[in-house]
Design a protein around this motif. Sequence first.
Motif, short mmCIF file in Angstrom:
data_model
loop_
_atom_site.label_atom_id
_atom_site.label_comp_id
_atom_site.label_asym_id
_atom_site.label_seq_id
_atom_site.Cartn_x
_atom_site.Cartn_y
_atom_site.Cartn_z
N ARG A 131 -32.60 -32.84 95.07
CA ARG A 131 -32.98 -32.45 93.71
C ARG A 131 -31.83 -31.78 92.97
NH1 ARG A 131 -34.89 -27.34 92.32
NH2 ARG A 131 -36.32 -27.13 90.54
N ASP A 132 -30.99 -31.00 93.68
CA ASP A 132 -29.87 -30.33 93.01
C ASP A 132 -28.94 -31.35 92.38
OD1 ASP A 132 -30.90 -27.89 93.96
OD2 ASP A 132 -29.80 -28.11 95.84
N LEU A 133 -28.70 -32.46 93.11
CA LEU A 133 -27.84 -33.51 92.55
C LEU A 133 -28.48 -34.12 91.30
CD1 LEU A 133 -26.63 -35.51 95.69
CD2 LEU A 133 -25.26 -34.02 94.23
N LEU A 134 -29.81 -34.34 91.37
CA LEU A 134 -30.50 -34.92 90.20
C LEU A 134 -30.38 -33.99 89.00
CD1 LEU A 134 -33.77 -36.27 91.93
CD2 LEU A 134 -31.69 -37.54 91.37
N VAL A 135 -30.58 -32.69 89.24
CA VAL A 135 -30.48 -31.71 88.14
C VAL A 135 -29.08 -31.72 87.55
CG1 VAL A 135 -30.51 -29.23 87.60
CG2 VAL A 135 -32.35 -30.23 88.98
N ILE A 136 -28.08 -31.65 88.42
CA ILE A 136 -26.68 -31.52 87.97
C ILE A 136 -26.23 -32.76 87.20
CG2 ILE A 136 -24.28 -31.43 88.83
CD1 ILE A 136 -25.52 -29.63 91.15
N LYS A 137 -26.73 -33.94 87.62
CA LYS A 137 -26.32 -35.18 86.96
C LYS A 137 -27.18 -35.50 85.73
CE LYS A 137 -24.76 -37.44 91.19
NZ LYS A 137 -25.07 -38.58 92.07
N GLY A 138 -28.17 -34.65 85.45
CA GLY A 138 -29.02 -34.90 84.28
C GLY A 138 -30.06 -35.97 84.53
N ALA A 173 -18.40 -27.36 94.45
CA ALA A 173 -18.36 -28.74 93.94
C ALA A 173 -18.02 -29.72 95.06
CB ALA A 173 -17.35 -28.84 92.80
N ASP A 174 -17.13 -29.32 95.97
CA ASP A 174 -16.81 -30.17 97.14
C ASP A 174 -18.04 -30.35 98.01
OD1 ASP A 174 -14.20 -30.44 96.35
OD2 ASP A 174 -13.46 -28.81 97.61
N ALA A 175 -18.81 -29.28 98.18
CA ALA A 175 -20.03 -29.36 98.99
C ALA A 175 -20.99 -30.39 98.38
CB ALA A 175 -20.69 -27.99 99.06
N LEU A 176 -21.13 -30.34 97.06
CA LEU A 176 -22.04 -31.28 96.38
C LEU A 176 -21.53 -32.71 96.49
CD1 LEU A 176 -22.78 -28.93 93.41
CD2 LEU A 176 -24.58 -30.05 94.77
N ARG A 177 -20.20 -32.90 96.38
CA ARG A 177 -19.64 -34.26 96.50
C ARG A 177 -19.85 -34.79 97.92
NH1 ARG A 177 -15.21 -31.81 93.97
NH2 ARG A 177 -15.47 -31.96 91.72
N TYR A 178 -19.67 -33.92 98.91
CA TYR A 178 -19.90 -34.33 100.30
C TYR A 178 -21.37 -34.69 100.51
CZ TYR A 178 -20.63 -33.99 105.32
OH TYR A 178 -21.02 -34.25 106.61
N PHE A 179 -22.26 -33.84 100.01
CA PHE A 179 -23.71 -34.07 100.15
C PHE A 179 -24.10 -35.40 99.51
CE2 PHE A 179 -28.12 -33.18 98.61
CZ PHE A 179 -28.72 -33.04 99.86
N GLU A 180 -23.45 -35.69 98.37
CA GLU A 180 -23.74 -36.92 97.62
C GLU A 180 -23.44 -38.18 98.44
OE1 GLU A 180 -21.12 -37.37 94.25
OE2 GLU A 180 -22.70 -38.25 93.03
N THR A 181 -22.47 -38.10 99.36
CA THR A 181 -22.11 -39.29 100.15
C THR A 181 -23.21 -39.67 101.13
OG1 THR A 181 -21.08 -38.06 101.98
CG2 THR A 181 -19.65 -38.62 100.10
N GLY A 182 -24.09 -38.72 101.50
CA GLY A 182 -25.14 -39.00 102.50
C GLY A 182 -24.59 -39.02 103.92
N PHE A 224 -25.91 -34.84 108.36
CA PHE A 224 -27.03 -34.91 109.30
C PHE A 224 -27.72 -33.56 109.22
CE2 PHE A 224 -29.05 -34.42 113.41
CZ PHE A 224 -29.48 -35.70 113.75
N GLY A 225 -28.91 -33.50 108.63
CA GLY A 225 -29.56 -32.20 108.42
C GLY A 225 -29.13 -31.60 107.09
N LYS A 226 -28.71 -30.34 107.12
CA LYS A 226 -28.49 -29.60 105.87
C LYS A 226 -27.04 -29.23 105.63
CE LYS A 226 -31.30 -28.10 103.55
NZ LYS A 226 -31.86 -28.70 102.30
N VAL A 227 -26.68 -29.23 104.35
CA VAL A 227 -25.36 -28.77 103.91
C VAL A 227 -25.54 -27.40 103.24
CG1 VAL A 227 -23.41 -29.24 102.38
CG2 VAL A 227 -24.53 -31.12 103.62
N VAL A 228 -24.67 -26.46 103.62
CA VAL A 228 -24.86 -25.06 103.21
C VAL A 228 -23.59 -24.55 102.51
CG1 VAL A 228 -25.22 -22.71 104.11
CG2 VAL A 228 -26.50 -24.64 105.07
N ILE A 229 -23.78 -23.65 101.56
CA ILE A 229 -22.69 -22.93 100.91
C ILE A 229 -22.86 -21.45 101.27
CG2 ILE A 229 -21.72 -22.24 98.68
CD1 ILE A 229 -22.77 -24.99 97.62
N ALA A 230 -21.80 -20.86 101.82
CA ALA A 230 -21.90 -19.46 102.26
C ALA A 230 -21.17 -18.55 101.29
CB ALA A 230 -21.31 -19.31 103.66
N LEU A 231 -21.70 -17.34 101.11
CA LEU A 231 -21.06 -16.36 100.23
C LEU A 231 -20.57 -15.20 101.08
CD1 LEU A 231 -23.36 -17.77 98.35
CD2 LEU A 231 -22.79 -15.91 96.82
#
Length: 337
Positions: free
Chosen positions: A43-50, A318-327, A330-337
């Motif tokens: 859903r995050d990709l859908l939101v970001i891409k409009g 942004a790199d995390a989102l581009r990686y996630f977009e490739t599919g 396996f499982g979840k992609v996370v961004i840590a703060l």
Amino acid sequence: MRAWQITDTFSIDSLKLNTAAAEPQPGPGQVTVRVRAVSLNFRDLLVIKGLYTKKLPLPLTICSDAAGEIAAVGAGVTRVKPGDRVCGLFMPAWIAGGCSDGAARSAQGAFAPGVLAEQILLSEEAVTPTSAHLSDAEAATLPCAAVTAWNALMQGGLKAGDTVLVQGTGGVSIFALQLARAAGARVIATTSSDEKAARLKELGAAHVINYKANPEWDEAMRKGGLGPVDQVIEIGGQGTFNRSLKAVRMGGYVALIGNRADAALGDAPNLTTALMKGVRIQGIFVGSREMFEAMNRAIALHAIRPVTDRVFAFEDAADALRYFETGAHFGKVVIAL
Ligand SMILES: NC(=O)c1ccc[n+]([C@@H]2O[C@H](COP(=O)([O-])OP(=O)(O)OC[C@H]3O[C@@H](n4cnc5c(N)ncnc54)[C@H](OP(=O)(O)O)[C@@H]3O)[C@@H](O)[C@H]2O)c1
């Protein structure tokens, strides 16, 4: 404070790291959460891409799923205290019972502000305690994908000995596999990759079918004596739905969750098959805090560890989102703060 935002243009490349976002202050009944990790959802990709809708309040902080610790509490807060480790709800206004229009609109990272920020503001009702055995990166994977998988399996009346079909190796499907196995069910999985198939088996899948090598995977299941199944966790949409109808037993259950498959892979839904087989088709929209808490008890009891594929730094969102977009994950992609 810093927050990743959509400001005017809908694309990953146009995302802005706002370094002067207003730090939230908790009012009565509210808390601020110091965000430690955020997980990505389709859903995050859908939101970001409009592609979700472009009628969103901009600037919009992106993403829905966060884990962290309570930074401060407002007057009258009794459910949590500073320092408590918590996850935010996907829909802060869906506490228990059925979903409502208002609860649906409270979903974070679309009509309501998102969570990819150093701090977020929530009602004290909109957080759940993090299980002690989970890291923040693991806990951040739960609010959307895991609760969705739990809601889908529970509404299907899952019981020990049932057979569940999960599709692909994204967040929802891997959680469905783990939760179904913990409940004593047998899991059949599909994937496009032999390498991912081996990992599915390590996680407890009894059988895995490569849907690229076997585009008629429902037929491959039948020939292999693998069906029919009691439940399908349907994340493909039109591209997989008719095959799911063939794979499920008479009177079985299909949880309609996503549309990740290429729609051109399938025809219009075969309503005749659905009714002749008496299949129960249930749309799923994540879940409530009550469901999240029930799932947390099962996750703690069975010491389930969410499968985190990669953890990116906040600066590399942004790199995390581009990686996630490739599919490729396996499982979840996370961004840590
Ligand atoms: N209704 C809800 O409440 C809800 C909640 C969460 C997610 N969703 C939706 O559910 C879907 C999955 O979400 P997610 O976050 O788990 O996504 P995700 O992590 O992006 O899932 C990606 C995976 O989908 C699999 N896939 C793609 N085409 C497929 C096909 N034809 N057959 C089987 N698997 C296929 C691929 O698995 P392989 O690489 O193994 O082939 C891919 O890695 C999305 O459409 C999402 O929007 C809905």
